[in-house]
Motif scaffolding. Structure first.
Motif, PDB file in Angstrom:
ATOM      1  N   HIS A  20      28.407  -3.128  -4.996  1.00 53.56           N
ATOM      2  CA  HIS A  20      27.075  -3.691  -5.213  1.00 53.56           C
ATOM      3  C   HIS A  20      25.989  -2.765  -4.656  1.00 53.56           C
ATOM      4  O   HIS A  20      24.928  -2.589  -5.273  1.00 53.56           O
ATOM      5  N   GLU A  21      26.236  -2.167  -3.501  1.00 52.84           N
ATOM      6  CA  GLU A  21      25.233  -1.298  -2.872  1.00 52.84           C
ATOM      7  C   GLU A  21      24.915  -0.079  -3.731  1.00 52.84           C
ATOM      8  O   GLU A  21      23.801   0.427  -3.697  1.00 52.84           O
ATOM      9  N   PHE A  22      25.876   0.393  -4.510  1.00 51.85           N
ATOM     10  CA  PHE A  22      25.611   1.549  -5.373  1.00 51.85           C
ATOM     11  C   PHE A  22      24.604   1.210  -6.471  1.00 51.85           C
ATOM     12  O   PHE A  22      23.928   2.102  -6.977  1.00 51.85           O
ATOM     13  N   GLY A  23      24.504  -0.070  -6.833  1.00 50.41           N
ATOM     14  CA  GLY A  23      23.591  -0.459  -7.902  1.00 50.41           C
ATOM     15  C   GLY A  23      23.925   0.293  -9.185  1.00 50.41           C
ATOM     16  O   GLY A  23      25.089   0.435  -9.540  1.00 50.41           O
ATOM     17  N   PRO A  38      29.954  -4.605 -17.291  1.00 50.55           N
ATOM     18  CA  PRO A  38      29.639  -4.631 -15.864  1.00 50.55           C
ATOM     19  C   PRO A  38      30.884  -4.904 -15.027  1.00 50.55           C
ATOM     20  O   PRO A  38      31.820  -5.562 -15.477  1.00 50.55           O
ATOM     21  N   VAL A  39      30.859  -4.395 -13.825  1.00 51.85           N
ATOM     22  CA  VAL A  39      31.984  -4.590 -12.920  1.00 51.85           C
ATOM     23  C   VAL A  39      32.003  -6.031 -12.436  1.00 51.85           C
ATOM     24  O   VAL A  39      30.977  -6.566 -11.999  1.00 51.85           O
ATOM     25  N   ASP A  40      33.145  -6.659 -12.539  1.00 49.25           N
ATOM     26  CA  ASP A  40      33.338  -8.029 -12.060  1.00 49.25           C
ATOM     27  C   ASP A  40      33.659  -7.948 -10.572  1.00 49.25           C
ATOM     28  O   ASP A  40      34.738  -7.497 -10.178  1.00 49.25           O
ATOM     29  N   SER A 105      32.666   9.163  -3.727  1.00 52.47           N
ATOM     30  CA  SER A 105      31.328   8.617  -3.504  1.00 52.47           C
ATOM     31  C   SER A 105      31.312   7.881  -2.177  1.00 52.47           C
ATOM     32  O   SER A 105      32.274   7.191  -1.841  1.00 52.47           O
ATOM     33  N   ILE A 106      30.202   7.998  -1.466  1.00 57.20           N
ATOM     34  CA  ILE A 106      29.982   7.254  -0.222  1.00 57.20           C
ATOM     35  C   ILE A 106      28.812   6.311  -0.463  1.00 57.20           C
ATOM     36  O   ILE A 106      27.786   6.718  -1.020  1.00 57.20           O
ATOM     37  N   ARG A 107      28.956   5.055  -0.039  1.00 60.53           N
ATOM     38  CA  ARG A 107      27.877   4.085  -0.251  1.00 60.53           C
ATOM     39  C   ARG A 107      26.598   4.574   0.439  1.00 60.53           C
ATOM     40  O   ARG A 107      26.659   5.227   1.499  1.00 60.53           O
ATOM     41  N   PRO A 108      25.442   4.321  -0.165  1.00 58.07           N
ATOM     42  CA  PRO A 108      24.187   4.870   0.350  1.00 58.07           C
ATOM     43  C   PRO A 108      23.930   4.637   1.837  1.00 58.07           C
ATOM     44  O   PRO A 108      23.472   5.547   2.543  1.00 58.07           O
ATOM     45  N   SER A 109      24.228   3.454   2.353  1.00 49.61           N
ATOM     46  CA  SER A 109      23.930   3.160   3.764  1.00 49.61           C
ATOM     47  C   SER A 109      24.830   3.915   4.737  1.00 49.61           C
ATOM     48  O   SER A 109      24.543   3.947   5.935  1.00 49.61           O
ATOM     49  N   ARG A 110      25.907   4.527   4.251  1.00 50.03           N
ATOM     50  CA  ARG A 110      26.836   5.224   5.150  1.00 50.03           C
ATOM     51  C   ARG A 110      26.833   6.742   4.944  1.00 50.03           C
ATOM     52  O   ARG A 110      27.692   7.448   5.471  1.00 50.03           O
ATOM     53  N   ARG A 111      25.874   7.254   4.179  1.00 46.26           N
ATOM     54  CA  ARG A 111      25.779   8.698   3.957  1.00 46.26           C
ATOM     55  C   ARG A 111      25.186   9.383   5.176  1.00 46.26           C
ATOM     56  O   ARG A 111      24.593   8.764   6.036  1.00 46.26           O
ATOM     57  N   ARG A 112      25.411  10.677   5.239  1.00 40.16           N
ATOM     58  CA  ARG A 112      24.888  11.535   6.313  1.00 40.16           C
ATOM     59  C   ARG A 112      25.492  11.167   7.674  1.00 40.16           C
ATOM     60  O   ARG A 112      24.860  11.324   8.702  1.00 40.16           O
ATOM     61  N   GLN A 113      26.735  10.671   7.652  1.00 37.51           N
ATOM     62  CA  GLN A 113      27.442  10.318   8.883  1.00 37.51           C
ATOM     63  C   GLN A 113      28.767  11.067   8.996  1.00 37.51           C
ATOM     64  O   GLN A 113      29.579  10.752   9.861  1.00 37.51           O
TER      65      GLN A 113
END
Length: 189
Positions: A20-23, A38-40, A105-113
């Motif tokens: 969901h976070e990837f939008g 769409p992804v279920d 792919s890394i979810r946006p909120s966990r990038r740059r870590q």
């Protein structure tokens, strides 16, 4: 600590939150292309995907024409799904041009870590376990962060094709040590 784990319905809620976070962003390595539309994000939707992914990890399973065997893995930090990584067992024509052996792919909120670099290193080790002496990893021309991640993991830039930078990463096994079809080493004893 960053880890690669086999997809598991027990992590459904975390998986759904991650997707969901990837939008609308493309989610590389997630295997979501296996279903149309769409992804279920329900548990039943995940279980459908788990069933679809099963044969891809089994080298003995027959696959649709043009498909390759692939290990779909989740990138985790503890019990949180923070991304996705796919290790393709071989390349077809499209993967050689654009997709590569490993997609992630890394979810946006966990990038740059540091998770992408750690996950890619683990994916390269998994590819070595499959007998691959080097793997192709690609990224979009304008994705500076991904290019840096690949280069940090030993990626040697070959060229760009169709808007993708193409890198080869040595897995640490020699071509002579690759297993043969029967699983034995090709290296002399």
């Amino acid at each position: 600590m960053t880890a690669l784990v086999r997809p598991d319905a027990r992590l459904h809620a975390s998986w759904a939150a991650c997707v969901h976070e990837f939008g609308p962003e493309t989610v590389h390595g997630a295997g979501l292309w296996h279903r149309e539309g769409p992804v279920d994000l329900t548990r039943a939707g995940l279980e459908e995907l788990l069933a679809l992914w099963g044969p891809y990890a089994d080298p003995a399973a027959a696959l649709p024409e043009g498909s390759v065997h692939c290990d779909y893995l989740w990138i985790t930090a503890g019990d949180e799904v923070i991304g996705f990584l796919a290790v393709r067992h071989r390349l077809n024509a499209w993967l050689l041009e654009e997709g590569g052996h490993i997609g992630y792919s890394i979810r946006p909120s966990r990038r740059r870590q540091g998770h992408a670099s750690a996950a890619l290193a683990l994916g390269v080790r998994r590819a070595a376990g499959l007998g691959l002496d080097r793997v192709l990893v690609t990224c979009d021309e304008d994705n500076v962060a991904s290019a840096r991640t690949i280069e940090t993991n030993g990626g040697a830039y070959e060229d760009s094709r169709n808007g993708k930078r193409r890198y080869w990463v040595a897995t640490g096994i020699s071509a002579a040590a690759r297993p043969t079809a029967d699983g034995r080493s090709a290296a002399p004893a």
